[in-house]
Scaffold this motif. Structure first.
Motif, PDB file in Angstrom:
ATOM      1  N   CYS A 149     -11.090  -6.755   2.231  1.00  9.13           N
ATOM      2  CA  CYS A 149     -11.503  -5.484   2.824  1.00  9.13           C
ATOM      3  C   CYS A 149     -12.982  -5.508   3.179  1.00  9.13           C
ATOM      4  O   CYS A 149     -13.384  -5.033   4.246  1.00  9.13           O
ATOM      5  CB  CYS A 149     -11.256  -4.330   1.855  1.00  9.13           C
ATOM      6  N   ARG A 150     -13.767  -6.062   2.290  1.00  8.00           N
ATOM      7  CA  ARG A 150     -15.202  -6.114   2.567  1.00  8.00           C
ATOM      8  C   ARG A 150     -15.488  -6.890   3.838  1.00  8.00           C
ATOM      9  O   ARG A 150     -16.427  -6.597   4.574  1.00  8.00           O
ATOM     10  CB  ARG A 150     -15.924  -6.750   1.381  1.00  8.00           C
ATOM     11  N   ARG A 154      -8.060  -4.634   6.809  1.00  9.51           N
ATOM     12  CA  ARG A 154      -7.509  -3.343   6.399  1.00  9.51           C
ATOM     13  C   ARG A 154      -6.207  -3.615   5.664  1.00  9.51           C
ATOM     14  O   ARG A 154      -5.425  -4.455   6.088  1.00  9.51           O
ATOM     15  CB  ARG A 154      -7.231  -2.450   7.606  1.00  9.51           C
ATOM     16  N   PRO A 168     -12.313   0.035  -1.312  1.00 12.77           N
ATOM     17  CA  PRO A 168     -13.421   0.087  -0.370  1.00 12.77           C
ATOM     18  C   PRO A 168     -12.897   0.605   0.963  1.00 12.77           C
ATOM     19  O   PRO A 168     -11.757   1.040   1.052  1.00 12.77           O
ATOM     20  CB  PRO A 168     -13.846  -1.371  -0.260  1.00 12.77           C
ATOM     21  N   GLU A 169     -13.719   0.568   1.907  1.00 11.07           N
ATOM     22  CA  GLU A 169     -13.307   0.932   3.268  1.00 11.07           C
ATOM     23  C   GLU A 169     -12.030   0.176   3.655  1.00 11.07           C
ATOM     24  O   GLU A 169     -11.894  -0.991   3.369  1.00 11.07           O
ATOM     25  CB  GLU A 169     -14.436   0.531   4.220  1.00 11.07           C
ATOM     26  N   GLY A 170     -11.111   0.865   4.276  1.00 13.62           N
ATOM     27  CA  GLY A 170      -9.977   0.157   4.859  1.00 13.62           C
ATOM     28  C   GLY A 170      -8.815  -0.079   3.919  1.00 13.62           C
ATOM     29  O   GLY A 170      -7.923  -0.869   4.198  1.00 13.62           O
ATOM     30  N   TYR A 171      -8.803   0.639   2.821  1.00 17.53           N
ATOM     31  CA  TYR A 171      -7.731   0.429   1.849  1.00 17.53           C
ATOM     32  C   TYR A 171      -6.855   1.684   1.805  1.00 17.53           C
ATOM     33  O   TYR A 171      -7.313   2.754   1.415  1.00 17.53           O
ATOM     34  CB  TYR A 171      -8.359   0.156   0.488  1.00 17.53           C
ATOM     35  N   HIS A 172      -5.618   1.535   2.211  1.00 16.04           N
ATOM     36  CA  HIS A 172      -4.743   2.701   2.294  1.00 16.04           C
ATOM     37  C   HIS A 172      -3.589   2.577   1.324  1.00 16.04           C
ATOM     38  O   HIS A 172      -3.094   1.489   1.091  1.00 16.04           O
ATOM     39  CB  HIS A 172      -4.161   2.825   3.704  1.00 16.04           C
ATOM     40  N   HIS A 334      -8.019   7.280   7.525  1.00 15.98           N
ATOM     41  CA  HIS A 334      -8.740   7.853   6.395  1.00 15.98           C
ATOM     42  C   HIS A 334      -8.740   6.878   5.239  1.00 15.98           C
ATOM     43  O   HIS A 334      -7.703   6.399   4.849  1.00 15.98           O
ATOM     44  CB  HIS A 334      -8.065   9.139   5.924  1.00 15.98           C
ATOM     45  N   SER A 335      -9.869   6.644   4.718  1.00 17.41           N
ATOM     46  CA  SER A 335      -9.910   5.908   3.466  1.00 17.41           C
ATOM     47  C   SER A 335     -10.797   6.693   2.527  1.00 17.41           C
ATOM     48  O   SER A 335     -11.603   7.514   2.951  1.00 17.41           O
ATOM     49  CB  SER A 335     -10.461   4.507   3.694  1.00 17.41           C
ATOM     50  N   ASP A 337     -13.560   7.085   1.140  1.00 16.09           N
ATOM     51  CA  ASP A 337     -14.939   6.615   1.112  1.00 16.09           C
ATOM     52  C   ASP A 337     -15.878   7.638   0.454  1.00 16.09           C
ATOM     53  O   ASP A 337     -17.060   7.410   0.342  1.00 16.09           O
ATOM     54  CB  ASP A 337     -15.410   6.271   2.528  1.00 16.09           C
TER      55      ASP A 337
END
Lengths: 366, 366
Positions: A149-150, A154, A168-172, A334-335, A337
């Motif tokens: 993800c980093r 995604r 983190p960003e991009g984790y659903h 949406h993540s 964050d």
DNA sequence: AAGCAGTGGGAATGCGCTTTCCCGACCGGC
DNA sequence: GCCGGTCGGGAAAGCGCATTCCCACTGCTT
């Protein structure tokens, strides 16, 4: 003869590789129509097929979606896979398949392999687990996912977040209301059924199984019933079958005692196990729902013609796959964050709605 | 933050990229143990994940196997997919999935996409078709496949060769004895069954369906029976269901006429259709095998608990997937590169053995 | 008629890696 | 003690493509 390259096409068309690239693969700049035509002709006559690897390297994105399942031949997963595939098609991507058998260690490897291929996104369909032996594997999986993800990947996971993943960003996470639905199922069954309940579950620590068990027990409690006994076994037909054999013996013993007619109502945490259990009862000469009721979960399509029709909870498997995949598609997804409210649920990638479906296998009149 | 690269690892370890490459990704030359260790540490601390795209570009091979199916949620295909996946794992490759719905045009696109990704091999599991509307699509598919093979790709197709493909190097066909097995099934059924036979088939031109129909008719003929009437419909449950409704009406009409008791024996060309037909009969109040016998083909695992147990022909689906995949794996695989004897079959990539399996659904005593 | 933005094309660079080729060091043998 | 022969490491040339930058040219405006 190796496949022909853009350069060859360009040479044949008498233009530069840059121009050829512009006409053949969508670019912002559109070369003149006459040139474009020449290039296209050249490409056609050479049978040019763009090298997606090179393209991927150049633009650092691969057009690949990684899908992780326990077993692609399991109808639960293949239904999800169909949805994923469909959504992938919408995004003009291809799906890379990995089957792991359920172990976090193998899942970690799969994630690493997808990362290596620079998959744009990863969908994890397999259930999370926190069995004792899995803690290390889970940690590694979480680390691998975080890294992925980093680096801009995604990921969507069906059911539960990966244990230890720091979102983190991009984790659903595609929330599946297993617990709630199992509760509803219990409530519905308790209405008509006054006998005892037994649960055939998967191994302890398997989230999907645990959620369904917990939900069912809660439903029972709300209905003022005693908690059900839980028989644990492997999460597949064989597990259901073996538990079914145990129960059959017990039922037959009770029957030969005569007297009370407290018929058993069996809840298997998925359809495949339910079918296994039903087969076991039948093999022992018992009939459903005459001698025992049985319910499953998932509403697997292939199993809908099973007789007696299986009471179950319908889950929109295909749509789950689609939703998970779409969640990874739009960059604006949406993540979670926001650190505030981190006690709340992660923003769900989509709402999954299931439905309790009572059929013949739990009919009380038999 | 983008993923770290080999160069970064090399710099951190204080060596050249070449050396780093040699230690991290299998090379013939093994650098010294101390250096190797340094590099490995550097890689570890950077969380280095090799870029498979770049590797692929450099060595022009991708470690990818393309799999083409009609529908991954169809248990027939998902069983094959499991075998493919397994064999892919043996070869340390990943599988790329494409579902086409059965049209040659889409299959052609899938092949092109695989070719673009430089898949090492392609397995086509979906049945070939030569329906009138498909001729053009078939030609294009054949051309695309030929090109792919000419460029060094290996392909295996399950069942029938692609119409028009000129079998260059690297083209394998996994022969499935559909016709022969359907014949055996007919023979077996004809032994106990003295009523009429009806076949529920797929659309005309679908090779798998046509072969099974033809084989069944031959078997009937060998047993001295009249050829069976053929009802054609779509190749899935719905097709079976609809045909089943027709037959149900007919059976009921005959029954109400009274008199002759020539019970029908229905052969559906695959299990899923058979289940559909059975469901239709049941919906019309008929029972199996009391009012009609029914047999399928494939012996789908999920359907084995169906009641009445379905007579069918067991096909080792998973193994078919494995064999097809393995055929494309070894460079030394046999391909029909000899022009003499071109009248013979292509060298089979492996021998598939099926087995007629009679169960309750065709028991005569009912 | 001179200067201008705008346009269409090409040269060159880099994506991350493998691999060939080259070079220095170190070995033993005569 | 000198030379041919390894062995271990580095420099560099691609793999096939996208893309940035640059240039020549067109058609305008003032």
């Amino acid at each position: 003869m190796a496949a022909s390259t853009l350069t060859e096409v360009a040479r044949l068309a008498g233009v530069s590789p840059a121009t050829a690239s512009r006409v053949l693969n969508g670019s912002a700049r559109k070369p003149g129509p006459d040139i474009a035509e020449r290039v296209r002709q050249a490409a056609e006559s050479l049978g040019y097929v763009p090298n997606a690897q090179a393209q991927g390297l150049a633009k650092s994105s691969s057009g690949l979606i990684g899908l992780i399942v326990h077993d692609i031949a399991d109808p639960y997963f293949s239904a999800i896979a169909r949805g994923v595939q469909e959504a992938a098609r919408e995004q003009r991507k291809m799906v890379l398949l990995a089957t792991t058998g359920g172990g976090p260690a193998e899942e970690k490897e799969a994630v690493a392999a997808f990362a290596a291929r620079r998959a744009d996104s990863i969908v994890i369909a397999g259930s999370r687990s926190r069995r004792p032996g899995d803690t290390e594997g889970n940690a590694e999986l979480a680390a691998e996912l975080d890294r992925y993800c980093r680096n801009g990947g995604r990921v969507a996971v069906v059911g539960h977040p990966v244990v230890g993943a720091t979102a983190p960003e991009g984790y659903h996470v595609v929330q599946v209301p297993n617990q709630e639905l199992a509760g509803q199922l219990a409530t519905e069954l308790a209405k008509d059924w006054d006998g005892k309940f037994v649960i055939i579950g998967g191994p302890e620590g398997l989230f999907t199984s645990d959620d369904r068990i917990r939900g069912f027990q809660e439903g029972l409690e709300r209905a003022g019933r005693q908690p059900a006994e839980v028989l644990r076994n492997s999460f597949n037909r064989t597990g259901g079958f073996e538990a079914g054999l145990q129960l059959a013996a017990r039922i037959k013993a009770e029957q030969s005692e005569g007297g009370e007619h407290t018929k058993l109502c069996i809840f298997a945490v998925n359809d495949v196990m339910a079918i296994g259990a039903a087969a076991a009862l039948r093999a022992e000469g018992l009939r459903i729902p005459r001698d025992a009721a049985i319910a499953g979960f998932d509403d697997i399509e292939t199993l809908r013609d099973f007789r007696p029709a299986l009471s179950t909870v319908r889950l929109p498997l295909e749509e789950i796959g689609r939703i998970a995949t779409r969640a990874t598609g739009r960059p604006g997804g949406h993540s979670a964050d926001q650190d505030k409210d981190h006690d709340q649920e992660l923003e769900p990638a989509g709402t999954i709605r299931g439905e309790v479906t009572l059929r013949r296998s739990t009919e009380v009149a038999a």
